[in-house]
Design an enzyme around this catalytic site. Structure first.
Site, mmCIF file in Angstrom:
data_model
loop_
_atom_site.group_PDB
_atom_site.id
_atom_site.type_symbol
_atom_site.label_atom_id
_atom_site.label_comp_id
_atom_site.label_asym_id
_atom_site.label_seq_id
_atom_site.Cartn_x
_atom_site.Cartn_y
_atom_site.Cartn_z
ATOM 1 N N HIS A 70 66.986 -26.102 61.532
ATOM 2 C CA HIS A 70 67.262 -27.383 60.696
ATOM 3 C C HIS A 70 69.139 -27.908 61.123
ATOM 4 O O HIS A 70 69.912 -27.411 61.819
ATOM 5 C CB HIS A 70 67.565 -26.658 59.020
ATOM 6 C CG HIS A 70 68.993 -25.455 58.890
ATOM 7 N ND1 HIS A 70 68.542 -23.754 59.288
ATOM 8 C CD2 HIS A 70 70.024 -25.692 58.972
ATOM 9 C CE1 HIS A 70 69.686 -23.424 59.103
ATOM 10 N NE2 HIS A 70 70.428 -23.700 58.988
ATOM 11 N N GLY A 71 69.190 -29.339 60.992
ATOM 12 C CA GLY A 71 70.706 -30.014 61.061
ATOM 13 C C GLY A 71 71.083 -30.415 59.946
ATOM 14 O O GLY A 71 70.537 -30.703 58.546
#
Length: 153
Positions: A70-71
Site C-alpha cells: 500500500h501507498g
C-alpha cells in the site's frame, strides 16, 4: 463515512486478471495506473514512490502467493483497492518465501480519516485472505467477476 463492506470497496475498474508482468515493479506501476485512470490518485509517480517507502518497512507478501502493498500519499484523492491476478508468480518479499500471484494494492489518503478507513479495509481483506478457500478462488480467478465472487460470501 467509511466503507462498510468489501463489496462496496471492490471496483471492477481496478481489478485485473491474467496480468502478464514479470516484476513487482511492473505490477505496482500497472495497478497505480489503474488508480490514476479511475481518479483515485493524482500522480502515478508520487503514489509508486509512496508504495516503495512502505515496502522498506517490511515484507508485504503475506504468504500463499498473496501480497498486500500500500501507498499512503497526499496524491490520493480517495481510498481504494486495486487487485491483480497474475498469470504467473513474480518475485516478492514475503513471510513464507513464496512470490506473488495475487496482489491487493491499497491507496491511502494522507489524513487521519484516510488512515482509519484504510485500517478498516485492511482488516476486512486480511480476514478474507486468511481463508484458504478465498485464496484458492483468487488463484484460479479468470475474470473480474471471479475475483469479486472470491471475496463475497
Amino acid at each position: 463515512m467509511g466503507a462498510t463492506s468489501l463489496e462496496s470497496v471492490l471496483d471492477r475498474n481496478t481489478i485485473i486478471t491474467k496480468l502478464k508482468m514479470n516484476t513487482k515493479d511492473d505490477v505496482i506501476k500497472d495497478l497505480a495506473q489503474k488508480f490514476y485512470e479511475q481518479g483515485y490518485i493524482g500522480s502515478v509517480d508520487e503514489f509508486v514512490k509512496a508504495v516503495y517507502e512502505r515496502e522498506k518497512e517490511g515484507a508485504t507478501g503475506i504468504g500463499n502467493y498473496v501480497a498486500i502493498p500500500h501507498g499512503k500519499s497526499d496524491t490520493v484523492k480517495k481510498n481504494g483497492v486495486a487487485i491483480a491476478i497474475l498469470d504467473h508468480e513474480v518475485e516478492w518479499e514475503s513471510l513464507d518465501d513464496t512470490g506473488a500471484k495475487v496482489v491487493v494494492l491499497f491507496d491511502v489518503g494522507d489524513d487521519s480519516e484516510g488512515a482509519k478507513e484504510h485500517l478498516r479495509m485492511l482488516s476486512m481483506f486480511a480476514r478474507k485472505l486468511g481463508r484458504d478457500e478465498v485464496i484458492d478462488a483468487l488463484l484460479k480467478a479468470q475474470t473480474v467477476d471471479d475475483v469479486i465472487n472470491a471475496f463475497a460470501d
